[in-house]
Design an enzyme around this catalytic site. Structure first.
Site, short mmCIF file in Angstrom:
data_model
loop_
_atom_site.label_atom_id
_atom_site.label_comp_id
_atom_site.label_asym_id
_atom_site.label_seq_id
_atom_site.Cartn_x
_atom_site.Cartn_y
_atom_site.Cartn_z
N GLY A 18 0.83 -1.19 0.00
CA GLY A 18 0.00 0.00 0.00
C GLY A 18 0.87 1.24 0.00
N GLY A 54 0.81 5.73 1.34
CA GLY A 54 0.16 6.83 2.07
C GLY A 54 0.98 8.10 1.89
N PHE A 92 3.27 9.15 3.70
CA PHE A 92 4.68 8.89 4.02
C PHE A 92 5.41 8.33 2.80
CE2 PHE A 92 7.87 7.78 7.28
CZ PHE A 92 8.66 6.88 6.56
N GLY A 93 4.80 7.40 2.11
CA GLY A 93 5.43 6.74 0.98
C GLY A 93 4.85 5.36 0.78
N VAL A 116 4.68 1.09 1.09
CA VAL A 116 4.92 0.02 2.07
C VAL A 116 5.06 -1.29 1.29
CG1 VAL A 116 4.05 -1.20 4.09
CG2 VAL A 116 3.54 1.22 3.80
N LYS A 146 8.38 0.35 5.33
CA LYS A 146 7.74 1.63 5.04
C LYS A 146 8.83 2.57 4.49
CE LYS A 146 4.37 4.62 7.36
NZ LYS A 146 3.79 4.93 8.69
N ASP A 197 -4.81 9.97 14.52
CA ASP A 197 -5.22 9.50 13.19
C ASP A 197 -5.70 8.06 13.26
OD1 ASP A 197 -5.73 9.86 10.51
OD2 ASP A 197 -3.71 9.31 9.86
#
Length: 230
Positions: A72, A74, A76-77, A79, A93, A190
């Site tokens: 996946g 997000g 952040f970057g 995974v 991650k 979150d």
């Protein structure tokens, strides 16, 4: 040209410290973040620092960040799923170089979750830092995230009431630990279904502490400077 060369040199110097690590991990005063060796001893594992993985190991484990191993992505970057030489499965991650929020989230996650250990929090195994490459290594959760189980038609059928109740209780225990029982008082900020991961036995583990905030023991409220989270 001289100005551009100076800016390039300054940026490279600020990102690299000893052994190619970003400056904030080597300089105790940089960005208010201390070195790994300066982190307090973990309250459960007794470790004084966060284990470091070399880039070669991570590249081999993820098959050079193969798209087939991508779990996946997000803010952040990306995974990725990986497998170490000893057979242990991991989730990597990887900080996106184009992510404006990524470095701040990386520092925040290292400072917070590295000090926490609870059966309902995802375990941070270590990190990999090589020049501008910055990655966090987690335990792998085979049943992915809770939102996939809830909204996926095939996955939803496996969530009977007993399992749902087990997940509810597990999330509540994780939050209680963060708010009251851990050495640090952490507000996640979150908490959502996609940030709850499920292990092989469908036990929930709270993940993604990139925008979490640490509170004082006597503090019960705070104001944020900007809107964060989902």
């Amino acid at each position: 040209m001289i100005i551009l060369a100076f800016l390039y040199w300054f940026r490279k110097r600020s990102m690299e410290g000893r052994g190619g690590q970003p400056k904030f991990l080597n300089d105790p005063t940089a960005s208010g973040v201390r070195r790994y060796e300066d982190l307090p001893i973990d309250e459960h594992r007794g470790e004084t620092d966060l284990p470091s993985f070399d880039l070669t190991t991570v590249v081999a484990a993820t098959e050079n960040f193969s798209s087939a191993n991508m779990l996946g992505h997000g803010g952040f970057g990306m995974v990725y799923k990986g497998c170490l030489a000893d057979g242990q499965e991991i989730a990597v991650k990887r900080l996106s170089r184009n992510s404006g929020q990524g470095i701040d989230e990386f520092k925040n996650e290292v400072m917070l979750i590295a000090k926490l250990q609870h059966r309902n929090l995802v375990r941070l195994l270590g990190c990999c830092i090589h020049k501008e490459e910055m990655m966090l290594i987690y335990e792998y959760m085979p049943n992915r995230s809770l939102d996939l189980c809830i909204f996926d038609k095939n996955g939803n059928s496996s969530l009977d009431w007993r399992k749902r109740f087990q997940i509810i209780i597990g999330i509540a225990r994780g939050v209680l630990y963060l708010h009251q029982d851990s050495r640090l008082k952490i507000i996640h900020r979150d908490l959502k279904a996609s940030n709850v991961l499920l292990d092989g036995s469908m036990n929930p583990k709270i993940s993604d502490f990139g925008i979490a905030r640490m509170f004082r023991d006597d503090q019960i409220e705070a104001n944020t400077n900007k809107v964060v989270g989902t």
